[in-house]
Design a protein around this motif. Sequence first.
Motif, PDB file in Angstrom:
ATOM      1  N   VAL A  86       0.841  -1.201   0.000  1.00 27.88           N
ATOM      2  CA  VAL A  86       0.000   0.000   0.000  1.00 27.88           C
ATOM      3  C   VAL A  86       0.875   1.249   0.000  1.00 27.88           C
ATOM      4  CG1 VAL A  86      -1.636   1.360   1.360  1.00 27.88           C
ATOM      5  CG2 VAL A  86      -1.985  -1.093   1.088  1.00 27.88           C
ATOM      6  N   MET A  87       1.884   1.274   0.860  1.00 22.76           N
ATOM      7  CA  MET A  87       2.755   2.446   0.960  1.00 22.76           C
ATOM      8  C   MET A  87       3.514   2.676  -0.345  1.00 22.76           C
ATOM      9  SD  MET A  87       2.326   3.886   3.896  1.00 22.76           S
ATOM     10  CE  MET A  87       1.387   3.474   5.373  1.00 22.76           C
ATOM     11  N   ALA A  88       4.020   1.620  -0.940  1.00 19.28           N
ATOM     12  CA  ALA A  88       4.761   1.757  -2.197  1.00 19.28           C
ATOM     13  C   ALA A  88       3.863   2.266  -3.312  1.00 19.28           C
ATOM     14  CB  ALA A  88       5.379   0.420  -2.585  1.00 19.28           C
ATOM     15  N   ALA A  89       2.618   1.814  -3.323  1.00 16.91           N
ATOM     16  CA  ALA A  89       1.679   2.250  -4.362  1.00 16.91           C
ATOM     17  C   ALA A  89       1.370   3.733  -4.263  1.00 16.91           C
ATOM     18  CB  ALA A  89       0.385   1.446  -4.261  1.00 16.91           C
ATOM     19  N   HIS A  90       1.667   4.339  -3.114  1.00 15.15           N
ATOM     20  CA  HIS A  90       1.391   5.768  -2.920  1.00 15.15           C
ATOM     21  C   HIS A  90       2.668   6.582  -2.769  1.00 15.15           C
ATOM     22  CE1 HIS A  90      -2.583   4.035  -2.184  1.00 15.15           C
ATOM     23  NE2 HIS A  90      -3.062   5.226  -2.485  1.00 15.15           N
ATOM     24  N   GLY A  91       3.766   6.062  -3.325  1.00 21.13           N
ATOM     25  CA  GLY A  91       4.954   6.893  -3.479  1.00 21.13           C
ATOM     26  C   GLY A  91       6.075   6.709  -2.487  1.00 21.13           C
ATOM     27  N   ILE A  92       5.954   5.748  -1.543  1.00 21.88           N
ATOM     28  CA  ILE A  92       7.042   5.508  -0.592  1.00 21.88           C
ATOM     29  C   ILE A  92       8.052   4.583  -1.253  1.00 21.88           C
ATOM     30  CG2 ILE A  92       7.640   4.866   1.754  1.00 21.88           C
ATOM     31  CD1 ILE A  92       5.509   7.085   1.550  1.00 21.88           C
ATOM     32  N   ARG A  93       9.315   5.005  -1.314  1.00 20.43           N
ATOM     33  CA  ARG A  93      10.309   4.289  -2.105  1.00 20.43           C
ATOM     34  C   ARG A  93      11.347   3.545  -1.272  1.00 20.43           C
ATOM     35  NH1 ARG A  93       7.357   3.652  -5.767  1.00 20.43           N
ATOM     36  NH2 ARG A  93       9.100   2.818  -6.998  1.00 20.43           N
ATOM     37  N   ASN A  94      11.284   3.647   0.039  1.00 19.35           N
ATOM     38  CA  ASN A  94      12.269   2.987   0.891  1.00 19.35           C
ATOM     39  C   ASN A  94      11.535   2.424   2.110  1.00 19.35           C
ATOM     40  OD1 ASN A  94      14.351   2.477   2.869  1.00 19.35           O
ATOM     41  ND2 ASN A  94      15.736   3.726   1.645  1.00 19.35           N
ATOM     42  N   ILE A  95      11.427   1.091   2.175  1.00 22.98           N
ATOM     43  CA  ILE A  95      10.576   0.446   3.179  1.00 22.98           C
ATOM     44  C   ILE A  95      11.305  -0.733   3.810  1.00 22.98           C
ATOM     45  CG2 ILE A  95       8.382  -0.738   3.600  1.00 22.98           C
ATOM     46  CD1 ILE A  95       7.212   0.723   1.194  1.00 22.98           C
ATOM     47  N   PHE A  96      11.217  -0.815   5.125  1.00 18.71           N
ATOM     48  CA  PHE A  96      11.748  -1.939   5.884  1.00 18.71           C
ATOM     49  C   PHE A  96      10.579  -2.724   6.459  1.00 18.71           C
ATOM     50  CE2 PHE A  96      13.823  -3.020  10.236  1.00 18.71           C
ATOM     51  CZ  PHE A  96      14.059  -4.333   9.835  1.00 18.71           C
ATOM     52  N   PRO A 377      -8.896   8.500   4.538  1.00 17.56           N
ATOM     53  CA  PRO A 377      -8.981   7.044   4.687  1.00 17.56           C
ATOM     54  C   PRO A 377      -7.704   6.451   5.251  1.00 17.56           C
ATOM     55  CG  PRO A 377      -8.717   7.656   2.367  1.00 17.56           C
ATOM     56  CD  PRO A 377      -8.931   8.932   3.132  1.00 17.56           C
ATOM     57  N   VAL A 378      -7.860   5.445   6.099  1.00 15.90           N
ATOM     58  CA  VAL A 378      -6.715   4.687   6.635  1.00 15.90           C
ATOM     59  C   VAL A 378      -6.456   3.565   5.643  1.00 15.90           C
ATOM     60  CG1 VAL A 378      -5.795   3.466   8.631  1.00 15.90           C
ATOM     61  CG2 VAL A 378      -7.449   5.323   8.958  1.00 15.90           C
ATOM     62  N   LEU A 379      -5.655   3.851   4.629  1.00 17.54           N
ATOM     63  CA  LEU A 379      -5.542   2.969   3.468  1.00 17.54           C
ATOM     64  C   LEU A 379      -4.924   1.618   3.780  1.00 17.54           C
ATOM     65  CD1 LEU A 379      -4.531   5.528   0.692  1.00 17.54           C
ATOM     66  CD2 LEU A 379      -6.759   4.476   1.072  1.00 17.54           C
ATOM     67  N   ALA A 380      -4.055   1.561   4.797  1.00 16.16           N
ATOM     68  CA  ALA A 380      -3.435   0.280   5.143  1.00 16.16           C
ATOM     69  C   ALA A 380      -4.134  -0.409   6.317  1.00 16.16           C
ATOM     70  CB  ALA A 380      -1.954   0.470   5.449  1.00 16.16           C
ATOM     71  N   ARG A 381      -5.309   0.084   6.666  1.00 17.98           N
ATOM     72  CA  ARG A 381      -6.080  -0.562   7.739  1.00 17.98           C
ATOM     73  C   ARG A 381      -6.398  -2.001   7.347  1.00 17.98           C
ATOM     74  NH1 ARG A 381     -11.234  -2.143   8.653  1.00 17.98           N
ATOM     75  NH2 ARG A 381     -11.939  -2.096  10.823  1.00 17.98           N
ATOM     76  N   GLY A 382      -6.195  -2.913   8.288  1.00 13.93           N
ATOM     77  CA  GLY A 382      -6.557  -4.303   8.050  1.00 13.93           C
ATOM     78  C   GLY A 382      -5.621  -5.033   7.105  1.00 13.93           C
ATOM     79  N   MET A 383      -4.538  -4.385   6.677  1.00 18.11           N
ATOM     80  CA  MET A 383      -3.556  -5.046   5.792  1.00 18.11           C
ATOM     81  C   MET A 383      -2.658  -5.929   6.661  1.00 18.11           C
ATOM     82  SD  MET A 383      -4.320  -4.280   2.774  1.00 18.11           S
ATOM     83  CE  MET A 383      -5.386  -3.107   1.907  1.00 18.11           C
ATOM     84  N   LEU A 384      -3.160  -7.098   7.013  1.00 20.77           N
ATOM     85  CA  LEU A 384      -2.494  -7.946   7.997  1.00 20.77           C
ATOM     86  C   LEU A 384      -1.719  -9.095   7.383  1.00 20.77           C
ATOM     87  CD1 LEU A 384      -5.447  -8.116  10.557  1.00 20.77           C
ATOM     88  CD2 LEU A 384      -3.543  -6.497  10.493  1.00 20.77           C
TER      89      LEU A 384
END
Length: 385
Positions: A86-96, A377-384
């Motif tokens: 979800v985060m990458a789809a909205h422009g976050i390019r560095n994720i751990f 919206p809490v876009l990553a809500r429930g992304m478990l």
Amino acid sequence: MESLEPTKTLEALGKLDGLEALETPSLLIDADRMDRNIEAMADMARIHQVNLRPHAKTHKIPAIALKQIEAGAVGITVAKIAEAEVMAAHGIRNIFVAYPLVTASKIERAIRLSEQIELIVGVDSLAGAQQLEHIASRHGHSLQVRLEIDTGLRRTGVLYEQAAALAAEISAMPHLRLTGIYTFRGSLLAGKPTLDVAAAGKEEGALMAQLAERLRTQGIAITDVSVGSTPTATYAAAVEGVTEVRPGTYVFHDRMQARLGVCSLEDCAGSVLVTVVSRPSADLAIVDGGSKTFATDVQPGTEPLQLKGFGHILGLTDATLARLTEEHGMIELGPLAQAANLQIGDKLRIIPNHICSTVNLHNHVVMQRDQTYTRTPVLARGMLE
């Protein structure tokens, strides 16, 4: 995002005349307080010359993650590969992804994502590392990994004394690049919960910095030493050898952090707006927020916090959110709160004990800036998964 009509300000006793445009229960975020919290943690990281990689599990909102990066964060942390997507789809390019990925489906997704962004994944076992290596090899792909260390929480993480042997095995795997170690410890000191977050943070940082140095003497090129929750980040960041901190709750803060002395209640950006739906007796008010509205993972009366109730009720000093069922919150009213003469239909604001789990219960938050209210919206809500 939908803009709502401006409303009146809060009354002295926590009742709200306005906010009629909002249904309750509703999770409100004071945007100005949130911005101050973001800047304060970014300033701390700059002062100590460590990387800031906030844990996005608190807010689960890409727009807020982008604010954190704009303020100086190098990237974000997540717990699940679904959150990362979800985060990458909205422009976050560095994720751990600070969580062990052990199933083939999740590793496949991580490999696909790492072809698009800079992705780091957690590992804490030989079996998990072998699974990562096997699937990465099949794709002819190299995955960047960090080894999770158990520094006392007894959750995920290789036991501290076994970390060197496991790190050596992982570093020999051709399709895994072991670049760092990380831990989550919270407010523990000498293995026990504590309110002394300064000592806890220093101990956490020292344990990890010492381990990193030991691994380097074995020829393992550890560059990232990642530590620090919201209560300990400031103190762990000051330890020589620590390179990164991963606080999450600080973006909103909550009653738990206020009790730990990390912030004041005035720093808490998140509160739940509820409506009084029943007054069975003079000493009891029922509101429309229960366990489906407020997180219950930080229980009242437990060490070391000894919180009273499930949240702090603004403006009613001797009122306690004492019990929750699914749809009901039972507020016990002391003499001062009884004098406020709450009526059915009155609205109250409550700062939850734990904001992270509370956010995940809501489809959207309402961002308040001055007298403008905006649904986000809490876009990553429930992304478990």
